[in-house]
Motif scaffolding. Structure first.
Motif: not given
Length: 318
Positions: A94-99, A129-147
């Protein structure tokens, strides 16, 4: 590139970019990964004003629109484990590009020859913008867009010969580049709600991932044009920067400062033959990422990259 008034020019234009990215993971029993798609057309405009009050100075004002795309690894809905760190990574279809809107103002002065002194200020506005987040519920790091996010700061730069300090220093020159940077991105609502369960007055923003509060580069160069000899010793260090976001109230991971010292020597042996010797990362400083707790720091990652030495000869053909 057009003249506006006396001593001022305008440089402007636009570039149209079409982005088509598609990832289609292989379906296997028990897994149904999603396709990742980015299909966007962007017009990236730019405008620069150059004012030249004297023959040795410039004042520049510039605006430009740029973009940053996710990698295929980030966009692909697959889960895999790093064989060295055993960390688990999860892509995000679901990632989007950053402007990015960039605004810069810069003053330059050229005292003589190749010498230069400059002062700059800059501001960048980021959408998604894209940042990398560790989520305990998935046990994995994942990139996400913030507003949204922003980066701003000032930069000082100079390059100066040392002949004024003594005749024997004439072949030497000193250069430096120092930047002080502030940054922030908005924290997503779901994550902010989780943080405020532990910290009711928590901020609504945090540092931009990977952005240091300061960057310092210094170099000392020696050159003898007649003999074709040159040598440069350079040093670089960056401030503590956010390396990994931990979801919710968990402390984030910060990469610590680690200085780098490099040396490059070059010599013209004949009209066509050149010798180059390079030594990189002479200090071999320890690279560390820490999780800061209230009473101590936990080591998330610690390693050395080692030193690199290169000897090369180059033959110039006619």
């Amino acid at each position: 590139d057009l003249p506006v008034v006396e001593k001022m020019r305008a440089i402007f234009g636009a570039r149209v970019e079409k982005t088509e990215m598609t990832t289609r993971p292989v379906r296997i029993a028990g897994l149904n990964p999603r396709d990742g798609t980015i299909d966007e057309t962007d017009t990236l405009s730019s405008l620069g004003l150059l004012y030249t009050p004297t023959s040795r100075s410039n004042l520049r004002l510039a605006y430009g629109k740029t973009l940053a795309r996710p990698t295929f690894k980030e966009l692909t809905d697959i889960r895999y484990e790093d064989v060295f760190t055993l960390d688990t990574y999860l892509g995000n279809p679901e990632l989007k590009r950053t402007l990015i809107d960039n605004l810069d103002v810069r003053w330059e002065w050229f005292p003589r020859g190749r010498e230069m002194i400059a002062v700059s200020a800059f501001y960048k506005k980021l959408s998604d913008p894209i940042e990398v987040v560790f989520t305990p519920s998935t046990g994995a790091t994942q990139p996400q867009n913030v507003d949204k996010g922003k980066v701003y700061g000032v930069e000082f730069e100079f390059s100066r010969g040392l002949a004024d300090l003594g005749t024997f220093l004439k072949p030497f020159s000193l250069g430096a580049n120092v930047a002080f940077v502030g940054s922030e991105v908005s924290i997503p609502e779901a994550e902010l709600a989780s943080i405020r369960l532990q910290e009711p007055n928590a901020r609504t923003t945090r540092d931009l991932l990977g952005q240091s509060p300061y960057v310092v580069n210094v170099d000392l160069s020696y050159a003898r044009m007649a003999s074709g000899l040159s040598a440069t010793l350079s040093y670089n260090i960056t401030g503590e920067r956010l390396s990994l976001v931990n979801f919710g109230s968990l402390p984030d991971v910060y990469e610590q400062p680690a200085g780098t010292l490099n040396f490059v020597y070059a010599q013209r042996l004949t009209d066509r033959l050149r010798l180059k010797i390079a030594a990189k990362n002479l200090l071999d400083s320890r690279r560390e990422k820490l999780i800061g707790l209230s009473d101590r720091d936990l080591v998330y990652e610690s390693y050395r990259t080692g030193r690199t030495f290169v000897v090369a000869c180059t033959w110039m053909f006619e």
